[in-house]
Scaffold this active site. Sequence first.
Site, PDB file in Angstrom:
ATOM      1  N   PHE A 134       0.865  -1.183   0.000  1.00 48.15           N
ATOM      2  CA  PHE A 134       0.000   0.000   0.000  1.00 48.15           C
ATOM      3  C   PHE A 134       0.894   1.223   0.000  1.00 48.15           C
ATOM      4  O   PHE A 134       1.738   1.394   0.879  1.00 48.15           O
ATOM      5  CB  PHE A 134      -0.923   0.026   1.220  1.00 48.15           C
ATOM      6  CG  PHE A 134      -1.831   1.219   1.212  1.00 48.15           C
ATOM      7  CD1 PHE A 134      -2.969   1.234   0.421  1.00 48.15           C
ATOM      8  CD2 PHE A 134      -1.531   2.352   1.964  1.00 48.15           C
ATOM      9  CE1 PHE A 134      -3.799   2.355   0.381  1.00 48.15           C
ATOM     10  CE2 PHE A 134      -2.362   3.474   1.924  1.00 48.15           C
ATOM     11  CZ  PHE A 134      -3.495   3.468   1.139  1.00 48.15           C
ATOM     12  N   ASP A 149       9.200   2.526   1.426  1.00 53.09           N
ATOM     13  CA  ASP A 149       8.047   3.260   1.924  1.00 53.09           C
ATOM     14  C   ASP A 149       7.950   2.944   3.414  1.00 53.09           C
ATOM     15  O   ASP A 149       7.491   1.872   3.795  1.00 53.09           O
ATOM     16  CB  ASP A 149       6.781   2.810   1.175  1.00 53.09           C
ATOM     17  CG  ASP A 149       5.525   3.504   1.692  1.00 53.09           C
ATOM     18  OD1 ASP A 149       5.580   4.109   2.770  1.00 53.09           O
ATOM     19  OD2 ASP A 149       4.481   3.413   1.014  1.00 53.09           O
ATOM     20  N   LYS A 209       3.000   9.754   8.310  1.00 49.77           N
ATOM     21  CA  LYS A 209       2.251   9.267   9.480  1.00 49.77           C
ATOM     22  C   LYS A 209       2.870   9.688  10.822  1.00 49.77           C
ATOM     23  O   LYS A 209       2.722  10.824  11.221  1.00 49.77           O
ATOM     24  CB  LYS A 209       2.052   7.752   9.381  1.00 49.77           C
ATOM     25  CG  LYS A 209       1.038   7.379   8.286  1.00 49.77           C
ATOM     26  CD  LYS A 209       0.403   6.008   8.482  1.00 49.77           C
ATOM     27  CE  LYS A 209      -0.797   5.825   7.576  1.00 49.77           C
ATOM     28  NZ  LYS A 209      -0.560   5.036   6.378  1.00 49.77           N
TER      29      LYS A 209
HETATM   30  C1  PLP Z   1      -0.779   5.355   4.961  1.00 50.81           C
HETATM   31  C2  PLP Z   1       0.258   4.932   4.016  1.00 50.81           C
HETATM   32  C3  PLP Z   1       0.524   5.659   2.839  1.00 50.81           C
HETATM   33  C4  PLP Z   1      -0.315   6.839   2.425  1.00 50.81           C
HETATM   34  O1  PLP Z   1      -0.248   7.884   3.331  1.00 50.81           O
HETATM   35  P1  PLP Z   1      -1.334   9.065   3.239  1.00 50.81           P
HETATM   36  O2  PLP Z   1      -0.860  10.044   4.263  1.00 50.81           O
HETATM   37  O3  PLP Z   1      -2.655   8.460   3.571  1.00 50.81           O
HETATM   38  O4  PLP Z   1      -1.297   9.599   1.859  1.00 50.81           O
HETATM   39  C5  PLP Z   1       1.565   5.254   2.042  1.00 50.81           C
HETATM   40  N1  PLP Z   1       2.304   4.194   2.360  1.00 50.81           N
HETATM   41  C6  PLP Z   1       2.096   3.460   3.475  1.00 50.81           C
HETATM   42  C7  PLP Z   1       2.985   2.311   3.798  1.00 50.81           C
HETATM   43  C8  PLP Z   1       1.040   3.795   4.333  1.00 50.81           C
HETATM   44  O5  PLP Z   1       0.818   3.059   5.416  1.00 50.81           O
END
Ligand code: PLP
Length: 400
Positions: free
Chosen positions: A131, A216, A247
């Site tokens: 994701f 990521d 986050k």
């Molecule tokens: C939440 C998340 C995203 C996206 O972040 P947003 O602030 O919602 O755009 C991207 N990568 C990972 C691994 C995530 O958990």
Amino acid sequence: MSANDHIYNCYAPPPQEFVRGEGVYLYTEDGDKYLDFIAGIAVNGLGHGHPALLKALKDQADKVWHLSGMFRVQDQFKLADKFCAATFADKVFFTNSGAEAVEAAIKTARRCQFVEGHPDRYEILTSQGAFHGRTIATINAGGNPKYMEGFGPVMPGFINLPFGDLDAMKAAINEKTAAILLEPVQGEGGVRALPVQFLKDVRALCDEHGLLLVYDEVQCGAGRTGKLFAHQWADGAADPDIMAVAKGMGGGFPLGACLATERAAAGMVIGTHGSTYGGGPLAMAVGNAVFDEVTRPELLENVIKMSNYMNQQFEALKDAHPDVVEDVRGKGLMCGMKLKKKALDVRNLARDHNLLVGNAGDNVLRMVPPLILTEDNVREAIAILDKVFTQAKEMDDFEA
Ligand SMILES: *Cc1c(COP(=O)(O)O)cnc(C)c1O
């Protein structure tokens, strides 16, 4: 209070409305208290209402709110220095969200290949279950068909491969490959950690083929696994060239960043990228305060202590509820339990017992509590889960 018809129907929030937060607890208007083990989806790592974050935001609110990238922001320079001192990175681009940070990472990787004389190298190898956000590019990077349906043609340039499969990765590399994009610990995809050795192997593979390694760490960073960033468990042997964070690094204020080495960022010059809000004074004030807190050794020690304790308790729950719990997974305070009952239903049942948890892909119950939690908080959660799992036994078996 009622729901609102004017909001997109992309979420289905429960009737409980939280009007106040304090540490690891959220409160409704009526004063009902909920133990928060989802923390705004791994965002409120320092809990709710942390005094250092509050002070940083309030102090900055009195000074200046917004300037745009057109002007210098000293707190931005300070935070970039901190990121670079604590990681592999030499350069930082600030964003407002995780998806934007991943977008910046994708652009940085392709642009690096471009300026190094490989304009045809634009393909990025990604993982099934990944994701990376909800923008057009990041849904294509994630490769989840459910998130892509109805949003136009599949965007070329992303090759979605089986999770943790080095051979599949080797086989997919060709003259168009630019980079490999991975979450060291998948969140949304089911709370799955990649072994440290796998990260080291991917690093070697990237070096062998001139590929950029992109992490990521939007969810698994910010101290969540007991290191500032999850890949740092490899002690420098699996450092990326580019990394997206967000986050927990904002602690609840919208903030993301793309970190890169000097080489990887070399193509990102004037005119190649931008963000009106990214790196703004309010976000940077909070970001500095968050950084100082999440890098405190005592906090990271607490993550390791609490996660060991929690894991032990989860294993005991699994033994006590073999009809409900299939396995325990995750890393640090990024915890998952694969269930034999519908995780979504169990999540809702837990909320009826004043425990807030999440769910993730692969029918996993997801827990990403504030990193500041205590043993008492863990005991409270375990006692509730014990009750919930006892009730869940009566639920119909999970059928996808
Ligand atoms: C939440 C998340 C995203 C996206 O972040 P947003 O602030 O919602 O755009 C991207 N990568 C990972 C691994 C995530 O958990």
